[in-house]
Design an enzyme around this catalytic site. Sequence first.
Site, short mmCIF file in Angstrom:
data_model
loop_
_atom_site.label_atom_id
_atom_site.label_comp_id
_atom_site.label_asym_id
_atom_site.label_seq_id
_atom_site.Cartn_x
_atom_site.Cartn_y
_atom_site.Cartn_z
N TYR A 95 20.06 34.42 40.20
CA TYR A 95 19.26 34.12 39.01
C TYR A 95 18.24 33.00 39.23
CZ TYR A 95 21.55 37.42 35.96
OH TYR A 95 21.99 38.58 35.38
N GLU A 181 48.26 45.46 41.31
CA GLU A 181 46.92 46.04 41.48
C GLU A 181 46.07 45.93 40.21
OE1 GLU A 181 44.69 50.35 42.14
OE2 GLU A 181 46.84 50.25 42.49
N ASP A 234 49.34 51.48 42.52
CA ASP A 234 49.43 52.91 42.19
C ASP A 234 49.79 53.68 43.46
OD1 ASP A 234 48.70 52.54 39.56
OD2 ASP A 234 46.58 53.01 39.88
#
EC number: 5.6.2.2
Length: 353
Positions: A95, A181, A234
Amino acid sequence: SSQVLEAIENVIQGVFQSLAQKKAPVLTLANRTDWRNIEFKESVGLQMIPRCTTRQIRSDCPQSAKRFALMLKILSMIYKMVQSNTYATKRDIYYSDTLLFGCQRIVDQLIDDISCMLKIPRRSLHVLSTTQGFVAGNLSYTEEDGTKVNCTCSATAVAVPSNVQGIKNLNSHAKFMLIVEKDATFQRLLDDDFFSKVSPCIMITGRGVPDLNTRLLVRKLWDSFQIPVFTLMDADPHGVEIMCVYKYGSVSMSFEAHHLTVPSIKWLGLLPSDLKRLNICKDVLIPFTKQDQNKLASIQKRPYIACQPLWKKELEIMAASKLKAEIQVLTSLSSDYLSRVYLPNKLQFGGWL
């Protein structure tokens, strides 16, 4: 800081010398995303080989001239920050001149390239990452500015500090660390007060692929307390890949492997073999996509899988079934099955790999 300043001065000196000889200045970078430049060492993970192939950022080539200029611009900003002992996030740098840089991704890549070129960790360049991870559980520490943080008392999670290197006075009675996770699973365990019910522990989530600060914190906690570290992911190729990033590191950051990896990490769940063992109904499992198949095939070829025969077996189960499962699949057994049954049993009876 003197080492950082000297390293930048050497680069600029090289540019001046080229100009004095009427040659086009060139910056030489290691090919940090090329697997041929990576070696696997069980005690460290994926690390860059000493003599790796390089690429040049030339100032006289239309394709790379802008990149050359941007690298000098960022080197100049880093030099000033190190001199004045101030810090900026990668977002601050972008920025400071959005038109010049074009997009955040370019700034991120350039900073990693500079860190690799100078052989200096990014945090020593006074560039901080925006943190996306959270930590909760039996842990307290003092931040660099003197702020005392107590994760034990907090009913909500605490954001991973943006300057992990600066934290001190770490204190914990945790028996283990659990890397989760996903944010949703992490929040569920937090709501169930999991980190104090079973035995005191520290829970961390990178909310998907972990950012640098989350990986640094996992490593710092492991160095400080030397407690077992488990992962809860997962049962799909994406989850396995994220676990491997924590354990063995990533190719693009292999030049910093010694500060980022924890090779002793264990895979607690969700294991593909758990799905059959717990009689999870196939209706709640998700069929593989082509992308999943390609990702899994790529992971199975990685050098670290060869030294993990039990992991290899789990990946073969996943490949054969062509089915994947999210951790939330355990709610099909009961709403609190994860925190009340699954995790306590795994931890008590050693159900990890």
